[in-house]
Design an enzyme around this catalytic site. Structure first.
Site, PDB file in Angstrom:
ATOM      1  CG  HIS A 235      52.111  23.106  85.272  1.00 55.98           C
ATOM      2  ND1 HIS A 235      51.833  22.832  83.951  1.00 55.98           N
ATOM      3  CD2 HIS A 235      53.256  23.842  85.247  1.00 55.98           C
ATOM      4  CE1 HIS A 235      52.752  23.367  83.175  1.00 55.98           C
ATOM      5  NE2 HIS A 235      53.638  23.990  83.938  1.00 55.98           N
ATOM      6  NE  ARG A 236      48.131  17.172  90.202  1.00 58.71           N
ATOM      7  CZ  ARG A 236      47.261  16.533  90.995  1.00 58.71           C
ATOM      8  NH1 ARG A 236      47.685  15.513  91.734  1.00 58.71           N
ATOM      9  NH2 ARG A 236      45.998  16.917  91.065  1.00 58.71           N
TER      10      ARG A 236
END
Length: 549
Positions: free
Chosen positions: A521-522
Site C-alpha cells: 500500500h506504500r
C-alpha cells in the site's frame, strides 16, 4: 600444473554445504563446466562444475562432509597452465595435517571458483538420475549415525524424498529402552550416540535414539561427575560453525556435533573450532554419558528428549533452522516492511476452461502438460503493462521507485521442505506452450531440490495457486520487495446470472475462479489494485484477447 578448486558460493548467502556425492574419481579426465560433485545447502541440491579442462588429481573432501565455502575440495592436473605463486605451497597441502590450515589461508585465493549457475539450464540435463537419493543434510546425518544406507530406503516425501520418519522406520523404530541398553558399548560408540545429547535444538536435530541420553536426574555420584564435565553443561547451540575439514572429520569420528562445541575463537566474525576443542568436548561427553550409564544400571530415572514422543510425552522440540527459518525470516521482513492490502474478486472462466480443453491435445502431442497457469501468467503480464507500478519496487536506500520493463514471474511452489518460488524469466516474450514447459520444469526441480539458486531469484511479480488444494480465497504475503502477489483459487461450477444478446437474463452453471491480490500500500493505491484485478479478469473471461499479447 596443479589447479586447486575451492567450494564456491552456490547460493545467495550460503556459508557452507554438504558434499553429497562425487561424480568423478582421481584419474578421470574432465572438461570445463562438467559436473564433478553434488552439494546440498539449505536451499537446493546443486551440481558443482569443473572450472578447467584437465585430469582429477585428488579429492580433498569425503562425501557426506559439511564444507565451508572457500575450502579446497578438489585439485586438477592441467596441461599448459603456468604455475601460480601459491601453487607449490598448495601442492604440499594434501595431507590431513595440511588441511588443518586456517580458512583465512584458503580464502586468500582471489581466483573465481567457477560459475555456480552452470547447471539446470537444459531440460535434458535437469532430469535427475534414477539412483539419486534425495534427503536433507539432517536426515543424511541421522542415517549415518544409525548406520543406514539411504539408497535402500524408500522415501515417502514428495518426489521420493527421504524424511526423518523414513530413516526411523528403516532403523526399526528403536525405543528409548533399547537405546539405554546399548549404552554399555565401547567408548567410541557411546561418543557417537552422545552427539545429539547436548541440546534438543541443535542444527542436527534430535532423534528417538538420543531420547535417553540427556540426563535430568541422577544419584549424588552422577551429579558430582557432571560438575566435573563443563563441556557437557556449557554446550553451544549455533547454526553455523567454521572449522577445517580435518577438524570436522575428527568431530565425526568422535561422534560430536560441531555446532555444540563451545569456543571463544572466531574467524570472519563466525565461531571457529579447533581439533583440541573437539577432543576436549568429546572427552567431557564421554564422562557425562558414563555417569548416565551408571544411573541407568542403578535403576535411577534419566530425563529424555527427542524428536519422537516418549510414552506420556505431550510436546517435543525440533530445530528451527534451514529452509523453514529462511522462509520465516522472509515472511517477517515482508509483513513488517510493506503494509499489505488484499483485494478479492471472482471471475467467470467458462470460456478459458473451454479454450484449455481445446488446446490440451495439441500440447500433449508435443509432450507438454498444459495447465491454467500459463493463461494466468499472460493475463497478469497484460495487466502489468497497463499498471507498471505493480511491477515496480521501492529502493528504500535511495528513496526511489524503480520501474522495471522486464517481467519475471515467480510461481510459488509447495515442497516438502517449505515454500519456494521458481522464476520464469522474460515471461512476456514467451508463448503459452513455452511458459507451460518451463514452468513445469522449474516447479519439479524445486520439489526435487535440484533447482539452481539463480532460478529462485529475480522475480518481479509472483503468482500462487491455492486452488490446487481446494482453497478459494487467501491473504497471500508479498514476496518482498515485490509490489504484489496474486493468489488463484479453485475453479468451481457456480450458478450465475447470464445476459444474452437480447438482454434476456437467465441463471446458468458457470466455471468461476477466485482471485486474491495482495499489494504494497506504500506504492499501490486501492483503486489501482482493483483496476489491475479487473484487467486480469477481462483477459481471463475473454481468453482470445491473449492472442494480442
Amino acid at each position: 600444473m596443479v589447479r586447486e578448486f575451492e567450494l564456491p558460493d552456490v547460493g545467495e548467502g550460503v556459508a557452507e554445504g554438504e558434499l553429497v556425492s562425487w561424480l568423478v574419481e582421481p584419474g578421470d579426465a574432465v572438461t570445463e563446466d562438467q559436473p564433478v560433485a553434488e552439494v546440498e545447502t539449505d536451499k537446493a541440491l546443486v551440481e558443482v562444475p569443473a572450472p578447467v579442462d584437465g585430469t582429477v588429481r585428488e579429492l580433498h573432501v569425503e562425501a557426506g562432509e559439511v564444507v565451508p565455502v572457500g575450502t579446497v575440495i578438489i585439485s586438477f592436473d592441467v596441461e599448459g597452465e603456468a604455475p601460480r605463486a601459491s601453487e607449490n605451497a598448495n601442492d604440499d597441502a594434501v595431507s590431513e595435517g595440511a588441511t588443518e590450515q586456517p580458512e583465512s589461508e584458503q580464502a586468500s585465493t582471489s581466483e573465481p571458483a567457477g560459475d555456480p549457475g552452470a547447471t539446470g539450464e537444459d531440460a535434458e540435463d535437469a532430469a535427475p538420475p534414477d539412483d539419486r537419493v534425495f534427503a536433507p543434510p539432517r536426515v543424511r546425518r541421522m542415517a549415518r549415525e544409525r548406520g543406514i544406507d539411504l539408497s535402500s530406503v524408500r522415501g515417502s516425501g514428495p518426489g521420493g524424498r527421504i524424511t526423518a520418519d523414513d530413516v526411523r522406520a528403516a532403523a526399526g523404530g528403536e525405543s528409548a529402552g533399547e537405546t539405554a541398553g546399548s549404552q554399555s558399548q565401547s567408548a567410541g560408540a557411546t561418543a557417537g550416540e552422545a552427539a545429539s545429547e547436548t541440546a534438543d535444538s541443535t542444527a542436527t536435530g534430535t532423534t528417538g535414539e538420543t531420547a535417553t541420553e540427556s540426563a535430568a536426574t541422577a544419584t549424588a555420584d552422577s551429579s558430582a561427575r557432571r560438575h566435573e564435565t563443563p563441556g557437557q553443561v556449557n554446550s553451544a547451540d549455533r547454526d553455523k560453525t567454521l572449522a577445517a575439514p580435518a577438524t570436522r572429520r575428527i568431530a565425526q569420528e568422535e561422534g560430536v556435533d560441531i555446532d555444540a562445541i563451545p569456543t571463544d575463537e572466531e574467524r570472519d566474525g563466525e565461531a571457529f573450532v579447533t581439533p583440541e576443542a573437539v577432543r576436549e568436548y568429546a572427552a567431557a561427553q564421554r564422562q557425562a554419558q558414563e555417569a548416565d550409564r551408571e544411573s541407568l544400571e542403578a535403576g535411577e530415572p534419566v530425563g529424555t528428549t527427542g524428536a519422537d514422543f516418549a510414552e506420556g510425552e505431550r510436546e517435543r522440540r525440533e530445530p528451527f533452522t534451514g529452509v523453514r527459518k529462511t522462509i520465516a525470516d522472509a515472511m517477517v521482513e515482508s509483513k513488517y516492511s510493506a503494509p499489505h492490502v488484499t483485494h478479492h474478486d471472482e471471475v467467470d472462466v467458462t470460456e478459458l476452461v473451454a479454450a484449455r480443453e481445446d488446446l490440451k491435445p495439441r500440447a500433449e502431442e508435443r509432450g507438454i502438460r498444459l495447465t491454467y497457469m500459463p493463461f494466468i501468467m499472460k493475463a497478469v503480464i497484460a495487466a502489468l503493462h497497463e499498471y507498471p507500478e505493480m511491477n515496480a519496487v521501492i529502493d528504500e536506500a535511495s528513496e526511489e521507485i524503480v520501474y522495471r520493463d522486464y517481467y519475471n514471474i515467480g510461481v510459488a511452489t509447495a515442497t516438502d521442505v517449505g515454500l519456494m518460488v521458481p522464476v520464469i524469466e522474460d515471461a512476456d516474450r514467451k508463448g503459452l506452450l513455452q511458459l507451460s514447459s518451463e514452468m513445469n520444469e522449474v516447479v519439479q526441480k524445486a520439489r526435487d531440490r535440484t533447482i539452481s539458486p539463480d532460478e529462485l531469484r529475480g522475480s518481479t511479480f509472483t503468482i500462487t495457486n491455492i486452488g490446487g488444494i481446494g482453497g478459494e480465497y487467501a491473504t497471500p504475503i508479498i514476496n518482498y520487495p515485490e509490489a504484489g502477489i496474486l493468489a488463484i483459487g479453485e475453479i468451481k461450477r457456480k450458478p450465475r446470472v447470464v445476459t444474452d444478446e437480447d438482454g434476456t437474463e437467465s441463471i446458468e452453471p458457470r466455471s468461476v475462479m477466485t482471485l486474491s491480490l495482495s499489494f504494497d500500500h506504500r506504492l499501490i493505491d486501492g483503486a489501482v489494485g482493483a483496476q489491475f484485478t479487473n484487467t486480469v479478469m477481462e483477459y481471463l473471461e475473454n481468453p482470445h484477447l491473449l492472442l494480442l499479447e
